[in-house]
Every structure is written in structure tokens, then in C-alpha cells.
Scaffold this motif. Structure first.
Motif, PDB file in Angstrom:
ATOM      1  N   PHE A 178       5.597   1.811  11.817  1.00 52.45           N
ATOM      2  CA  PHE A 178       5.749   1.058  10.565  1.00 52.45           C
ATOM      3  C   PHE A 178       5.679   2.000   9.374  1.00 52.45           C
ATOM      4  O   PHE A 178       6.509   1.937   8.451  1.00 52.45           O
ATOM      5  CB  PHE A 178       4.664  -0.018  10.444  1.00 52.45           C
ATOM      6  N   ILE A 179       4.690   2.887   9.378  1.00 52.24           N
ATOM      7  CA  ILE A 179       4.529   3.824   8.261  1.00 52.24           C
ATOM      8  C   ILE A 179       5.736   4.755   8.170  1.00 52.24           C
ATOM      9  O   ILE A 179       6.272   4.986   7.074  1.00 52.24           O
ATOM     10  CB  ILE A 179       3.227   4.636   8.443  1.00 52.24           C
ATOM     11  N   PHE A 214      -3.925  11.432   5.213  1.00 53.10           N
ATOM     12  CA  PHE A 214      -3.075  10.286   5.545  1.00 53.10           C
ATOM     13  C   PHE A 214      -1.698  10.757   5.985  1.00 53.10           C
ATOM     14  O   PHE A 214      -1.140  10.247   6.966  1.00 53.10           O
ATOM     15  CB  PHE A 214      -2.959   9.359   4.326  1.00 53.10           C
ATOM     16  N   SER A 215      -1.140  11.738   5.280  1.00 50.81           N
ATOM     17  CA  SER A 215       0.187  12.244   5.636  1.00 50.81           C
ATOM     18  C   SER A 215       0.163  12.939   6.992  1.00 50.81           C
ATOM     19  O   SER A 215       1.107  12.808   7.782  1.00 50.81           O
ATOM     20  CB  SER A 215       0.699  13.209   4.555  1.00 50.81           C
ATOM     21  N   LEU A 216      -0.914  13.668   7.293  1.00 50.01           N
ATOM     22  CA  LEU A 216      -1.025  14.334   8.590  1.00 50.01           C
ATOM     23  C   LEU A 216      -1.127  13.324   9.727  1.00 50.01           C
ATOM     24  O   LEU A 216      -0.479  13.463  10.774  1.00 50.01           O
ATOM     25  CB  LEU A 216      -2.241  15.263   8.607  1.00 50.01           C
ATOM     26  N   ILE A 217      -1.945  12.285   9.523  1.00 54.00           N
ATOM     27  CA  ILE A 217      -2.089  11.249  10.545  1.00 54.00           C
ATOM     28  C   ILE A 217      -0.765  10.531  10.756  1.00 54.00           C
ATOM     29  O   ILE A 217      -0.337  10.285  11.892  1.00 54.00           O
ATOM     30  CB  ILE A 217      -3.196  10.251  10.147  1.00 54.00           C
ATOM     31  N   LYS A 271      -9.374  12.862  -3.882  1.00 49.72           N
ATOM     32  CA  LYS A 271      -8.234  11.943  -3.772  1.00 49.72           C
ATOM     33  C   LYS A 271      -7.055  12.586  -3.048  1.00 49.72           C
ATOM     34  O   LYS A 271      -6.445  11.989  -2.152  1.00 49.72           O
ATOM     35  CB  LYS A 271      -7.831  11.493  -5.180  1.00 49.72           C
ATOM     36  N   ASN A 272      -6.735  13.818  -3.413  1.00 43.32           N
ATOM     37  CA  ASN A 272      -5.600  14.501  -2.788  1.00 43.32           C
ATOM     38  C   ASN A 272      -5.886  14.887  -1.343  1.00 43.32           C
ATOM     39  O   ASN A 272      -4.961  14.957  -0.529  1.00 43.32           O
ATOM     40  CB  ASN A 272      -5.212  15.733  -3.598  1.00 43.32           C
ATOM     41  N   ILE A 296       0.831  -1.207   0.000  1.00 42.18           N
ATOM     42  CA  ILE A 296       0.000   0.000   0.000  1.00 42.18           C
ATOM     43  C   ILE A 296       0.867   1.260   0.000  1.00 42.18           C
ATOM     44  O   ILE A 296       0.633   2.193  -0.786  1.00 42.18           O
ATOM     45  CB  ILE A 296      -0.941   0.000   1.222  1.00 42.18           C
ATOM     46  N   ILE A 297       1.871   1.291   0.869  1.00 39.12           N
ATOM     47  CA  ILE A 297       2.735   2.476   0.937  1.00 39.12           C
ATOM     48  C   ILE A 297       3.530   2.633  -0.356  1.00 39.12           C
ATOM     49  O   ILE A 297       3.753   3.747  -0.833  1.00 39.12           O
ATOM     50  CB  ILE A 297       3.660   2.383   2.164  1.00 39.12           C
TER      51      ILE A 297
END
Length: 458
Positions: free
Chosen positions: A250-251, A438-441, A431-432, A90-91
Motif C-alpha cells: 500500500f505504501i 519510515f522510508s527505510l522500512i 523529526k527527520n 498520512i502519506i
């Protein structure tokens, strides 16, 4: 009849008038033809931009398969075998997509502004500068953010290199009866090599070091994989999934390992046929699929072999009483020493561009040497103060790569396409927005858990 004034200029000959008129018509025709024909950026790039698609693929693979591949077992430790394998895919997909939209935006902007090529910071700056009026005032800030973000990412990678080198030499030294110094002391000893090496201020002089490092690196990874697949334990002895608290780390570690946003634009800018960088299969897709598969395999095998004892670099888990394992550690340490100067070039370049105009030309040589010396001492000093390899990778991935690798490309594409083509029912914005969230989380949770781990281990 009036007399002709001898001082008046005589009329030009008829054939001269017709030639001049024809030239103007031809010039006007050629100008209108150029306006009608689409601008092809690659046709206007310097002759030196002659990298083939195969060469670009090799460069991208070489840049992506850095120290991060040896950190993937640590990422799997935080997620588990099953979640780690799925999460890596996914990443990898998300990283490939954000690189894709950044390159697409840059290529389209080159056509619009008729520029042969643009870097990461230039792309972000010009998108905001030519975007909707409310965002234009943020163009200088975005350029500085992109510039300093890339500089900090590479400086952080240099810190990781120093720690890996120090721990590798410490293990080998203790095994063969050397002084039992701390990792901090060995970090300081790296200055003996790094100070003179970082005074090399032209990239062409670093090419031999990079070539040697590539061959040595392949050998070190091969030895590490050999130890991972030698007599592995049963899969049931390892976690298939860990608690939710391990996912942020992990991320963060995976982003540090897989994200190569800093090298993408320079590689694309050097291609003969930049259109082949994207598309299907395309250079980017082939590289990211290969990288994701290799990272997943190394992460899976490394965690399966060493479990919760896995370290921030896989070579640090190799046996200390076998010559082959010790050679792999020395090889990795030497590669990172040689690569340090190349990675260090990016933060130095950013700092020098901001200070160059303040230094008299006659003192440029001394200023460059001084900045390189201070930068090297600062990076090694930070690594010495916090010799925790895992924390470096998690913090860099959480803060810098979440912003530079995910958030900024998504925002830049949205600004560029605003008022042009946002897709049906604004799907590009939707989408963006998901990518930014996601990047903030990932950033907030990664920083929180990294700081928590740091405080627990102090």
C-alpha cells in the motif's frame, strides 16, 4: 629652481580628481548597500520565469494527477477501505512535508549563495558541499544519486506507461475480433509510435502533445469514476482493513501515485513569486490537499466497485463490452503514448549530460538520436520482459521514491541546518530521523513483498 621635465605627465585637473573620487565613493556606497540588502532570488531569475501562482498550481496538479490516480484502487486493495483512507491522508501529509522542506532548503540556499534558482540535484550537492566538513566529501555522490534517481523514476514510469498501453489495446483488440496476442506482443508494437515520437529532442515541440493529452486525460478519469460509482456494492462486502503484510505494498503504490518530487523544483524555479509556493494556504498545500482527497476518493470508489479484482490501472477493470468503457481505455492509452516522450526527456537528459563531453561536437546529432533510440528500446524491452504493471509500481515506489521523495530531502535539510538552527532539543534531527526510518522500512518491506509476489506469480 629646478626645471620642469617636459616628458613628465602633467597632473590631472582638480575637477577630474574630484569626479573620480566621487565615483569611487558612490561605487563603495552602492556595494555596501547591496551587501546590506537581502538577496531576493526571484529578482535575478530570467524573464522567462514568469509563471504565476495560479499557473504553478495548475502545473503541479497536472503533474501530480498522472497515471498514479488510476493506481489508487490497487493501493486500497492492499490496505482496506478504512486503513486506505487514513493511510492516504498520512502519506499525503508526509509527501507534502518532505517537498516543503526540500523547497525551503533550496530557497534558503539560494539566498546564502546568491543564486537565482537551484534544481533538486544542485540543491543536494551544494548543501553537502557547503555543509559540515565530515559530509563535504559526499557532495559528488549525493549529486549523482539525485540525478540518476530522478532518471530511474521517470524511466520506471515510462515502463508503466508501456504496459498500460499494451494491456488497453489488447483488451479492445480481443473485444472487436482482433488478434489474440499476448501483452508482450502489444508492448513490442508500441515501438511503432514511440521510436519516432522519442526522436523529438526539443521540449517546445512536445507542448501540443501535452495539451491534447491533458484534455483527453480528464475525460478518461471522468469515465472511470462514472463506472466506479455506478451501482456500487455495499461497504460491508469489502475489507475495512487487511493483514499487516499488505501495508508495505500500500505504501509503495501510494508513493508511486502521489509523489511528484521530480517536478516540484522546476515549477518553483519558474514562479514570479516563489514565496507563494509555500506558506498557508500556498500552492503546495492547496495542491497536496486536492490530490490527497481525489486519490482517496478514486481509491475508495475503485476498490469498493471491483474488490480484489482491481488492476494496476483502473481503466483495465472497466467493462469490455461497452463502447464508453472501451473509449476510456483507448483514451488512456493514447495519453500515455503522447506523454511517454515528455517523461522520457528526463532520463535522456541525465545520460546525455554524462556522455556529451565524450562525443565530438560534429557527431552530437547522431549521438542524441542513437541514445534516444537505445533508451526507447531498453525501456520497452524491460516492460516486455516483466509485463506486470503492479510490480513496476510497487518496486519504483519502494526503492526510488522512498529514497528520492522521503529520505534524501530529510537528510539534506538536516545537513543544511546543522550548526545553525536545529530547533528546540534538536527536534529537526528527531523529526527527520523518523522520516528516514519510515522510508527505510517502506523500502525494505516493499521490496521484499514485491519480490515475493513476483516469484509467486511467475
Amino acid at each position: 629652481m629646478g626645471k620642469t621635465n617636459k616628458n613628465e605627465p602633467s597632473a590631472p585637473p582638480l575637477h577630474s580628481v574630484m569626479d573620480n573620487y566621487s565615483s569611487k565613493i558612490e561605487l563603495a556606497y552602492n556595494g555596501s548597500r547591496e551587501d546590506l540588502e537581502p538577496y531576493v532570488p526571484s529578482d535575478h531569475r530570467p524573464v522567462a520565469s514568469n509563471t504565476s501562482s495560479v499557473g504553478a498550481l495548475a502545473h503541479l496538479l497536472k503533474a501530480s494527477l498522472g497515471s498514479g490516480v488510476l493506481a489508487m484502487p490497487l493501493a486500497f486493495k492492499n490496505a482496506g477501505l478504512l486503513v486506505g483512507a487514513i493511510g492516504t491522508a498520512i502519506i499525503g501529509f508526509i509527501c507534502a512535508h518532505t517537498i516543503h522542506i526540500l523547497v525551503t532548503t533550496s530557497q534558503n540556499l539560494c539566498v546564502e549563495l546568491k543564486k537565482p534558482s537551484l534544481g533538486y540535484a544542485e540543491t543536494c550537492h551544494l548543501v553537502f558541499q557547503n555543509g559540515p566538513k565530515p559530509v563535504r566529501r559526499y557532495a559528488p555522490f549525493v549529486r549523482e544519486l539525485a540525478d540518476w534517481g530522478l532518471a530511474l523514476i521517470h524511466a520506471g514510469a515510462c515502463c508503466v506507461y508501456v504496459v498500460v498501453v499494451a494491456e488497453s489495446f489488447k483488451q479492445v483488440s480481443e473485444e472487436y475480433g482482433g488478434p489474440k496476442w499476448s501483452v508482450t506482443a502489444f508492448c513490442g508494437l508500441t515501438l511503432v509510435v514511440l521510436v519516432p515520437l522519442c526522436q523529438i529532442n526539443k521540449l517546445k515541440y512536445l507542448v501540443p502533445f501535452s495539451a491534447i493529452a491533458n484534455f483527453v486525460w480528464v475525460g478518461a478519469i471522468g469515465i472511470s469514476i462514472y463506472y466506479c460509482v455506478r451501482d456500487p456494492p455495499k461497504v460491508t462486502e469489502r475489507n475495512l482493513a487487511t493483514s499487516i503484510t499488505g501495508i508495505p505494498n500500500f505504501i509503495s503504490t501510494s508513493l508511486f501515485a502521489m509523489e511528484g518530487i521530480g517536478v516540484v523544483m522546476p515549477i518553483e524555479n519558474e514562479m514570479i513569486k516563489p514565496a507563494q509556493f509555500l506558506g498557508c494556504p500556498g500552492v503546495l498545500n492547496i495542491a497536496m490537499v486536492t490530490v490527497s482527497l481525489l486519490y482517496a476518493c478514486v481509491g475508495f470508489a475503485g476498490y469498493l466497485q471491483y474488490g480484489d479484482e482491481v488492476r494496476g490501472s483502473l481503466t483495465l477493470n472497466l467493462p469490455q463490452d461497452e463502447i464508453l468503457a472501451q473509449s476510456a481505455k483507448i483514451m488512456v492509452a493514447c495519453v500515455m503514448l503522447l506523454t511517454f516522450a515528455l517523461i522520457f526527456y528526463v532520463p535522456f537528459d541525465v545520460v546525455w549530460r554524462h556522455l556529451k563531453h565524450r562525443v565530438p561536437a560534429r557527431n552530437h546529432g547522431w549521438a542524441v538520436a542513437g541514445i534516444r533510440l537505445v533508451g526507447t528500446l531498453l525501456i520497452v524491452g524491460i516492460a516486455t520482459a516483466v509485463p506486470r504493471l503492479e510490480l513496476f509500481m510497487e518496486l519504483i515506489g519502494a526503492i526510488l521514491l522512498s529514497v528520492m521523495g522521503l529520505m534524501l530531502p530529510a537528510i539534506t535539510e538536516t545537513v543544511f541546518r546543522w550548526g545553525k538552527d536545529l530547533g528546540p532539543v534538536y527536534c529537526v534531527v528527531f523529526k527527520n530521523t523518523i522520516i528516514v526510518l519510515f522510508s527505510l522500512i517502506a523500502m525494505v518491506s516493499g521490496v521484499v513483498y514485491s519480490l515475493k509476489t513476483m516469484l509467486e506469480k511467475l
